[in-house]
Design a protein around this motif. Structure first.
Motif, PDB file in Angstrom:
ATOM      1  N   TYR A  33     -30.114  59.866  15.592  1.00 31.47           N
ATOM      2  CA  TYR A  33     -28.625  59.829  15.081  1.00 31.47           C
ATOM      3  C   TYR A  33     -28.159  61.037  14.492  1.00 31.47           C
ATOM      4  N   PHE A  35     -24.972  62.441  12.262  1.00 30.04           N
ATOM      5  CA  PHE A  35     -23.513  62.047  11.339  1.00 30.04           C
ATOM      6  C   PHE A  35     -22.822  63.420  10.706  1.00 30.04           C
ATOM      7  N   ARG A  50     -20.097  59.945  13.934  1.00 31.24           N
ATOM      8  CA  ARG A  50     -21.298  59.784  14.529  1.00 31.24           C
ATOM      9  C   ARG A  50     -21.763  59.716  15.896  1.00 31.24           C
ATOM     10  N   ASN A  95     -30.609  61.160  11.336  1.00 30.13           N
ATOM     11  CA  ASN A  95     -31.466  60.023  10.930  1.00 30.13           C
ATOM     12  C   ASN A  95     -32.223  59.547  12.099  1.00 30.13           C
ATOM     13  N   GLY A  98     -34.215  54.109  16.502  1.00 27.45           N
ATOM     14  CA  GLY A  98     -34.911  52.809  16.546  1.00 27.45           C
ATOM     15  C   GLY A  98     -34.893  52.256  15.273  1.00 27.45           C
ATOM     16  N   GLY A  99     -35.856  51.726  14.415  1.00 27.69           N
ATOM     17  CA  GLY A  99     -35.860  50.983  13.226  1.00 27.69           C
ATOM     18  C   GLY A  99     -35.374  51.811  12.035  1.00 27.69           C
ATOM     19  N   GLY A 100     -35.246  52.993  12.274  1.00 28.82           N
ATOM     20  CA  GLY A 100     -34.618  53.912  10.960  1.00 28.82           C
ATOM     21  C   GLY A 100     -35.592  53.840   9.782  1.00 28.82           C
ATOM     22  N   ALA A 101     -36.692  54.320  10.004  1.00 26.72           N
ATOM     23  CA  ALA A 101     -37.601  54.120   8.937  1.00 26.72           C
ATOM     24  C   ALA A 101     -37.303  54.949   7.857  1.00 26.72           C
ATOM     25  N   ASP A 102     -36.756  55.892   7.876  1.00 21.46           N
ATOM     26  CA  ASP A 102     -36.234  56.935   6.805  1.00 21.46           C
ATOM     27  C   ASP A 102     -34.855  57.159   6.486  1.00 21.46           C
ATOM     28  N   GLY A 103     -34.560  57.394   5.337  1.00 20.61           N
ATOM     29  CA  GLY A 103     -33.175  57.669   4.991  1.00 20.61           C
ATOM     30  C   GLY A 103     -32.676  58.854   5.621  1.00 20.61           C
ATOM     31  N   LEU A 104     -31.302  59.193   5.549  1.00 19.81           N
ATOM     32  CA  LEU A 104     -30.741  60.276   5.977  1.00 19.81           C
ATOM     33  C   LEU A 104     -31.288  61.584   5.450  1.00 19.81           C
ATOM     34  N   PHE A 106     -30.167  65.269   4.988  1.00 15.89           N
ATOM     35  CA  PHE A 106     -28.794  65.786   4.853  1.00 15.89           C
ATOM     36  C   PHE A 106     -28.882  67.530   4.726  1.00 15.89           C
TER      37      PHE A 106
ATOM     38  N   TYR B  33     -30.092  51.812   0.647  1.00 14.25           N
ATOM     39  CA  TYR B  33     -30.729  52.960   0.482  1.00 14.25           C
ATOM     40  C   TYR B  33     -30.367  53.633  -0.996  1.00 14.25           C
ATOM     41  N   TYR B  35     -29.985  57.230  -2.803  1.00 12.44           N
ATOM     42  CA  TYR B  35     -30.024  58.817  -2.736  1.00 12.44           C
ATOM     43  C   TYR B  35     -29.659  59.448  -4.188  1.00 12.44           C
ATOM     44  N   LEU B  43     -28.514  66.180  -1.450  1.00 15.58           N
ATOM     45  CA  LEU B  43     -28.680  64.724  -1.342  1.00 15.58           C
ATOM     46  C   LEU B  43     -29.943  64.640  -0.958  1.00 15.58           C
ATOM     47  N   PHE B  45     -33.119  61.538  -0.299  1.00 13.76           N
ATOM     48  CA  PHE B  45     -33.330  60.159  -0.015  1.00 13.76           C
ATOM     49  C   PHE B  45     -34.371  59.700  -1.088  1.00 13.76           C
ATOM     50  N   TRP B  48     -35.595  52.836   0.363  1.00 14.76           N
ATOM     51  CA  TRP B  48     -35.052  52.201   1.217  1.00 14.76           C
ATOM     52  C   TRP B  48     -35.503  50.652   1.224  1.00 14.76           C
ATOM     53  N   ASN B  56     -39.593  52.327   2.548  1.00 15.10           N
ATOM     54  CA  ASN B  56     -39.904  53.681   2.500  1.00 15.10           C
ATOM     55  C   ASN B  56     -39.455  54.327   0.956  1.00 15.10           C
ATOM     56  N   GLY B  99     -31.864  45.348  16.878  1.00 15.66           N
ATOM     57  CA  GLY B  99     -33.271  45.797  16.647  1.00 15.66           C
ATOM     58  C   GLY B  99     -32.995  47.398  16.073  1.00 15.66           C
ATOM     59  N   VAL B 100     -31.595  47.742  16.299  1.00 13.55           N
ATOM     60  CA  VAL B 100     -31.516  49.262  15.669  1.00 13.55           C
ATOM     61  C   VAL B 100     -30.312  49.227  14.453  1.00 13.55           C
ATOM     62  N   ARG B 101     -31.224  50.064  13.640  1.00 11.22           N
ATOM     63  CA  ARG B 101     -30.458  50.333  12.260  1.00 11.22           C
ATOM     64  C   ARG B 101     -29.397  51.004  12.415  1.00 11.22           C
ATOM     65  N   GLN B 104     -25.182  54.172   7.967  1.00  8.41           N
ATOM     66  CA  GLN B 104     -25.169  53.981   6.342  1.00  8.41           C
ATOM     67  C   GLN B 104     -23.693  54.150   5.805  1.00  8.41           C
TER      68      GLN B 104
END
Lengths: 116, 115
Positions: A33, A35, A50, A95, A98-104, A106, B33, B35, B43, B45, B48, B56, B99-101, B104
């Protein structure tokens, strides 16, 4: 690792005109994704728009639209009819899907100045 | 619907002290999250949390830690403060749908100044 690059540290536009902010990114993922966030002097980060990578159609929100070029890994933001309230730092962000394992992740941001 | 809230808005500490920052997510959001927005570094990260667990973390030393409570609010602790920890700390929350995040949404931030 994913990277996001905003090559314009600062942009200036006359009120009521159109301005385009550039963003490129690098990823080996196919599901992700993108943004654009706006950070005015109040420092509150506000979502502007988005884009899902699997969607070919460019996202639009009122005066804000994007030009998403997946093959070129480019994601620019066009602001039409610029208003004084649009003055802010604009951040492009990535980002993983899927499950979004990481933060954004930037970019460094573009400072947008609106000339009255 | 109330947005993400953070407290305090400003915090002043001296080097070596500990700082605790708090965040309440949007109702229905289970992920929080953190930051860091430091001058010249952009910025980055930090952490989480999702459904009470740390999922993470970014490239920060262990003295940056936190937790998420059963009501999904979160706390960020920074131990042994260093001058370079002076920054705006932003909290964001998101929900999972099918199932999708999702997107934010950010709070107003806590500005930490270390003297």
């Amino acid at each position: 690792a994913q990277t996001v690059t905003q090559s314009q540290p600062e942009m200036s536009v006359q009120e009521a005109e159109t301005v385009t902010l550039s963003c490129t990114y690098d990823t080996s993922e196919s599901d992700y994704y993108l943004f654009w966030y706006k950070q005015p002097p109040s420092r509150q980060m506000i979502l502007v728009i988005r884009q899902e990578a699997y969607k070919q159609q460019n996202a639009t929100e009122n005066r804000f639209s994007v030009n998403f070029q997946k093959a070129a890994k480019s994601f620019s933001l066009k602001i039409s009819d610029s208003q004084l309230g649009d003055a802010a730092m604009y951040f492009c962000a990535y980002n993983q899907g899927g499950g979004g394992a990481d933060g954004l992740t930037f970019g460094k941001g573009t400072h947008l100045i609106i000339q009255p | 619907e109330a947005g993400v809230t953070q407290s305090p808005t400003h915090l002043i500490k001296t080097r070596g002290q500990q700082a605790t920052l708090r965040c309440s997510p949007i109702s229905g959001h289970t992920s929080v999250y953190w930051y860091q927005q430091a001058l010249g570094l952009g910025l980055q990260f930090l952490l989480w949390y999702d459904e009470g667990e740390e999922r993470n973390r970014g490239n920060f030393p262990p003295r940056f830690s936190g937790r998420q409570f059963p009501n999904y609010s979160s706390e960020l602790n920074v131990n042994a403060l260093e001058l370079e920890d002076s920054a705006l700390y932003l909290c964001a929350s998101s929900r999972k749908l099918a199932g999708v995040r999702e997107t934010q949404y950010f709070g107003p931030g806590t500005r930490l100044l270390v003297l």
